[in-house]
Write a protein that holds these residues in place. Structure first.
Motif, PDB file in Angstrom:
ATOM      1  N   TYR A  13       0.696  -1.228  -0.087  1.00  0.00           N
ATOM      2  CA  TYR A  13       0.032   0.104   0.106  1.00  0.00           C
ATOM      3  C   TYR A  13       0.907   1.328   0.018  1.00  0.00           C
ATOM      4  O   TYR A  13       0.129   2.392   0.075  1.00  0.00           O
ATOM      5  CB  TYR A  13      -1.094  -0.031   1.073  1.00  0.00           C
ATOM      6  CG  TYR A  13      -2.153  -0.908   1.030  1.00  0.00           C
ATOM      7  CD1 TYR A  13      -1.952  -2.152   1.960  1.00  0.00           C
ATOM      8  CD2 TYR A  13      -3.044  -0.974   0.428  1.00  0.00           C
ATOM      9  CE1 TYR A  13      -2.674  -3.386   2.004  1.00  0.00           C
ATOM     10  CE2 TYR A  13      -3.924  -2.196   0.369  1.00  0.00           C
ATOM     11  CZ  TYR A  13      -3.798  -3.022   0.833  1.00  0.00           C
ATOM     12  OH  TYR A  13      -4.773  -4.151   0.862  1.00  0.00           O
ATOM     13  N   LEU A  14       2.124   0.923  -0.140  1.00  0.00           N
ATOM     14  CA  LEU A  14       2.971   2.289   0.071  1.00  0.00           C
ATOM     15  C   LEU A  14       3.137   3.097  -1.264  1.00  0.00           C
ATOM     16  O   LEU A  14       3.127   2.353  -2.515  1.00  0.00           O
ATOM     17  CB  LEU A  14       4.630   1.930   0.314  1.00  0.00           C
ATOM     18  CG  LEU A  14       4.589   0.980   1.692  1.00  0.00           C
ATOM     19  CD1 LEU A  14       5.891   0.936   2.200  1.00  0.00           C
ATOM     20  CD2 LEU A  14       3.818   2.045   2.911  1.00  0.00           C
ATOM     21  N   ASP A  15       3.381   4.199  -1.359  1.00  0.00           N
ATOM     22  CA  ASP A  15       3.499   5.217  -2.570  1.00  0.00           C
ATOM     23  C   ASP A  15       4.828   4.983  -2.740  1.00  0.00           C
ATOM     24  O   ASP A  15       5.992   4.245  -2.364  1.00  0.00           O
ATOM     25  CB  ASP A  15       3.149   6.488  -2.355  1.00  0.00           C
ATOM     26  CG  ASP A  15       4.346   7.077  -1.172  1.00  0.00           C
ATOM     27  OD1 ASP A  15       3.830   8.295  -0.742  1.00  0.00           O
ATOM     28  OD2 ASP A  15       5.133   6.582  -1.007  1.00  0.00           O
ATOM     29  N   GLU A  44       7.888   6.699  -3.085  1.00  0.00           N
ATOM     30  CA  GLU A  44       8.651   7.098  -2.541  1.00  0.00           C
ATOM     31  C   GLU A  44       9.181   6.200  -1.394  1.00  0.00           C
ATOM     32  O   GLU A  44      10.337   5.760  -1.028  1.00  0.00           O
ATOM     33  CB  GLU A  44       8.381   8.595  -1.918  1.00  0.00           C
ATOM     34  CG  GLU A  44       9.564   9.084  -0.931  1.00  0.00           C
ATOM     35  CD  GLU A  44       9.215  10.234  -0.657  1.00  0.00           C
ATOM     36  OE1 GLU A  44       8.407  11.351  -1.223  1.00  0.00           O
ATOM     37  OE2 GLU A  44       9.481  10.677   0.736  1.00  0.00           O
ATOM     38  N   ASN A  45       7.915   5.599  -0.840  1.00  0.00           N
ATOM     39  CA  ASN A  45       8.197   4.661   0.355  1.00  0.00           C
ATOM     40  C   ASN A  45       8.603   3.363  -0.185  1.00  0.00           C
ATOM     41  O   ASN A  45       9.316   2.510   0.566  1.00  0.00           O
ATOM     42  CB  ASN A  45       6.972   4.781   1.295  1.00  0.00           C
ATOM     43  CG  ASN A  45       7.087   5.944   2.032  1.00  0.00           C
ATOM     44  OD1 ASN A  45       7.871   6.290   2.826  1.00  0.00           O
ATOM     45  ND2 ASN A  45       5.720   6.501   2.104  1.00  0.00           N
ATOM     46  N   ARG A  66      12.388   9.166   6.966  1.00  0.00           N
ATOM     47  CA  ARG A  66      12.481   8.207   6.078  1.00  0.00           C
ATOM     48  C   ARG A  66      13.507   8.805   4.974  1.00  0.00           C
ATOM     49  O   ARG A  66      14.443   7.845   4.614  1.00  0.00           O
ATOM     50  CB  ARG A  66      11.365   7.618   5.544  1.00  0.00           C
ATOM     51  CG  ARG A  66      10.467   6.803   6.723  1.00  0.00           C
ATOM     52  CD  ARG A  66       9.340   6.095   5.958  1.00  0.00           C
ATOM     53  NE  ARG A  66       8.138   7.184   5.564  1.00  0.00           N
ATOM     54  CZ  ARG A  66       7.404   7.273   6.694  1.00  0.00           C
ATOM     55  NH1 ARG A  66       7.162   6.603   7.756  1.00  0.00           N
ATOM     56  NH2 ARG A  66       6.110   8.083   6.236  1.00  0.00           N
ATOM     57  N   LEU A 118      17.510   7.312   3.940  1.00  0.00           N
ATOM     58  CA  LEU A 118      17.742   6.939   2.490  1.00  0.00           C
ATOM     59  C   LEU A 118      18.818   7.748   2.073  1.00  0.00           C
ATOM     60  O   LEU A 118      19.707   7.098   1.446  1.00  0.00           O
ATOM     61  CB  LEU A 118      16.538   6.832   1.606  1.00  0.00           C
ATOM     62  CG  LEU A 118      16.565   6.062   0.198  1.00  0.00           C
ATOM     63  CD1 LEU A 118      16.865   4.695   0.602  1.00  0.00           C
ATOM     64  CD2 LEU A 118      15.437   6.173  -0.277  1.00  0.00           C
ATOM     65  N   LEU A 155       8.064   2.206   8.784  1.00  0.00           N
ATOM     66  CA  LEU A 155       7.072   2.592   7.662  1.00  0.00           C
ATOM     67  C   LEU A 155       5.394   2.331   7.956  1.00  0.00           C
ATOM     68  O   LEU A 155       4.707   2.274   7.434  1.00  0.00           O
ATOM     69  CB  LEU A 155       7.293   1.454   6.534  1.00  0.00           C
ATOM     70  CG  LEU A 155       8.548   1.959   5.763  1.00  0.00           C
ATOM     71  CD1 LEU A 155       8.852   0.540   4.709  1.00  0.00           C
ATOM     72  CD2 LEU A 155       8.184   2.889   4.785  1.00  0.00           C
ATOM     73  N   ALA A 172       3.260   4.901   6.924  1.00  0.00           N
ATOM     74  CA  ALA A 172       3.370   5.327   5.635  1.00  0.00           C
ATOM     75  C   ALA A 172       2.234   5.091   4.587  1.00  0.00           C
ATOM     76  O   ALA A 172       2.126   5.873   3.859  1.00  0.00           O
ATOM     77  CB  ALA A 172       4.779   4.673   5.026  1.00  0.00           C
ATOM     78  N   ALA A 173       1.578   3.970   4.909  1.00  0.00           N
ATOM     79  CA  ALA A 173       0.606   3.530   4.125  1.00  0.00           C
ATOM     80  C   ALA A 173      -0.704   4.632   4.469  1.00  0.00           C
ATOM     81  O   ALA A 173      -1.540   4.670   3.477  1.00  0.00           O
ATOM     82  CB  ALA A 173      -0.047   2.357   4.583  1.00  0.00           C
ATOM     83  N   MET A 193      -0.968   7.918   1.994  1.00  0.00           N
ATOM     84  CA  MET A 193      -1.207   7.878   0.478  1.00  0.00           C
ATOM     85  C   MET A 193      -2.485   8.643   0.119  1.00  0.00           C
ATOM     86  O   MET A 193      -3.493   8.688   0.939  1.00  0.00           O
ATOM     87  CB  MET A 193      -1.537   6.218   0.128  1.00  0.00           C
ATOM     88  CG  MET A 193      -0.560   5.350  -0.185  1.00  0.00           C
ATOM     89  SD  MET A 193      -0.635   3.720  -0.948  1.00  0.00           S
ATOM     90  CE  MET A 193      -1.269   4.609  -2.612  1.00  0.00           C
ATOM     91  N   PRO A 194      -2.438   9.428  -0.950  1.00  0.00           N
ATOM     92  CA  PRO A 194      -3.506  10.237  -1.277  1.00  0.00           C
ATOM     93  C   PRO A 194      -4.809   9.653  -1.850  1.00  0.00           C
ATOM     94  O   PRO A 194      -4.378   8.278  -2.363  1.00  0.00           O
ATOM     95  CB  PRO A 194      -3.025  11.209  -2.298  1.00  0.00           C
ATOM     96  CG  PRO A 194      -1.824  10.543  -2.918  1.00  0.00           C
ATOM     97  CD  PRO A 194      -1.137   9.545  -1.775  1.00  0.00           C
TER      98      PRO A 194
END
Lengths: 203, 104
Positions: free
Chosen positions: A144-146, A148-149, B13, B17, B71, B74-75, B78-79
């Motif tokens: 479900y990550l975009d 960038e992630n 994050r 990286l 993470l 992070a989910a 999301m737009p």
């Protein structure tokens, strides 16, 4: 084996040189399959996802079965991320794995007294790699990550992957061939450092 | 989770990286991210700052014992997905349009 290689820093340099030779070999094979750049990207992606899936689905063994998919995955992921792993990456991985093995050895002795089975470092690290591969969306499982992630997750997969490789090598039964630099060679390199109890360098 | 904390986690994050890719060497990208993090830090409330101070930084890939970034949130960042099909007719509208077509 040189005296330099007996230190964590030396091992980092040896592993970096070894991995560079793996990357060069795989890049050469990719160029032969697909001389043109856009097609080569497709070849790299295929290599990445195929080997990520294979690694994630496989169990842990002591015969080196994970060595191939892991090396192919690491090389393809670094290509995808446009990253060259340096001696510092490997040095940190070696230091972490040796420290982890020491910590778990102490815990394992204590837990045996109460009949608990504390996970071994190879299993722990495989779980981290598997989770990162899932998050990165490269192992045939939805994420479900975009974008960038997912890129970060791929970087984490490489980060955990090189630690897994070190821990896996230390527990494998693959015989070392003096003419080759393979999993058996990695095991001997790291086993010497662990046995010598060389002070671990912190960055 | 507040937007400010989400933004801070996202920057952590990115910072991890960038530092990992650069093998811990300083870079212009790192400086930019650190500046953004300073700005976002000002938008956090006291509890969020305490949380981040207690858990320690997650953006030092080459530190002994350094944590990797989480993470977990992070989910949620999301737009909403932009659907290709943006309109639909209700059942009544469909019936009315069919009847109009028949009448015509």
């Amino acid at each position: 084996m040189s005296d330099d290689a007996l230190s964590v820093t030396g091992a980092g340099q040896e592993l970096q040189q070894w991995f560079n030779s793996v990357v060069v070999l795989i890049e050469k094979a990719e160029s032969e399959i697909a001389p043109e750049a856009p097609h080569r990207d497709a070849v790299v992606l295929n290599l990445l996802t195929k080997n990520a899936r294979e690694f994630r689905q496989a169990g842990i063994d002591r015969n080196g079965a994970l060595y191939n998919p892991l090396c192919f995955f690491l090389a393809a992921a670094c290509h995808r991320l446009s990253v060259r792993l340096g001696p510092g990456h490997w040095e940190r991985a070696v230091a972490n794995v040796i420290a982890l093995r020491n910590q778990l050895r102490v815990l394992s002795d204590a837990s045996a007294n109460v009949g608990l089975d504390i996970a071994n470092p190879v299993r722990l690290l495989k779980e981290q790699v598997d989770e990162a591969l899932t998050n990165a969306g490269v192992a045939g499982v939805p994420t479900y990550l975009d974008a960038e992630n997912r890129r970060l997750a791929l970087g984490l997969a490489v980060n955990w992957g090189i630690r897994f490789l070190c821990a896996y090598a230390l527990e494998c039964d693959v015989p070392a061939d003096p003419k080759r630099r393979d999993l058996g060679w990695i095991r001997n390199l790291l086993a010497h450092i662990e046995a010598e109890g060389t002070p671990l360098h912190s960055s | 989770m507040s937007k400010a904390l989400q933004d801070y986690r996202s920057l952590e994050r990115r910072l991890w990286l960038v530092r990992w890719e650069q093998e811990g060497r300083e870079s212009a990208q790192e400086d930019e991210i650190l500046e953004e993090m300073d700005a976002v830090w000002g938008r956090l409330d006291d509890e969020e700052r305490r949380l981040l101070n207690n858990e320690g930084p997650r953006c030092w890939p080459f530190e002994q014992g350094g944590w990797v970034p989480t993470l977990a949130d992070a989910a949620r960042q999301m737009p909403p997905a932009q659907l290709a099909y943006t309109g639909f007719s209700s059942v009544d509208e469909t019936i009315e349009s069919v009847e109009r077509a028949r009448a015509a």
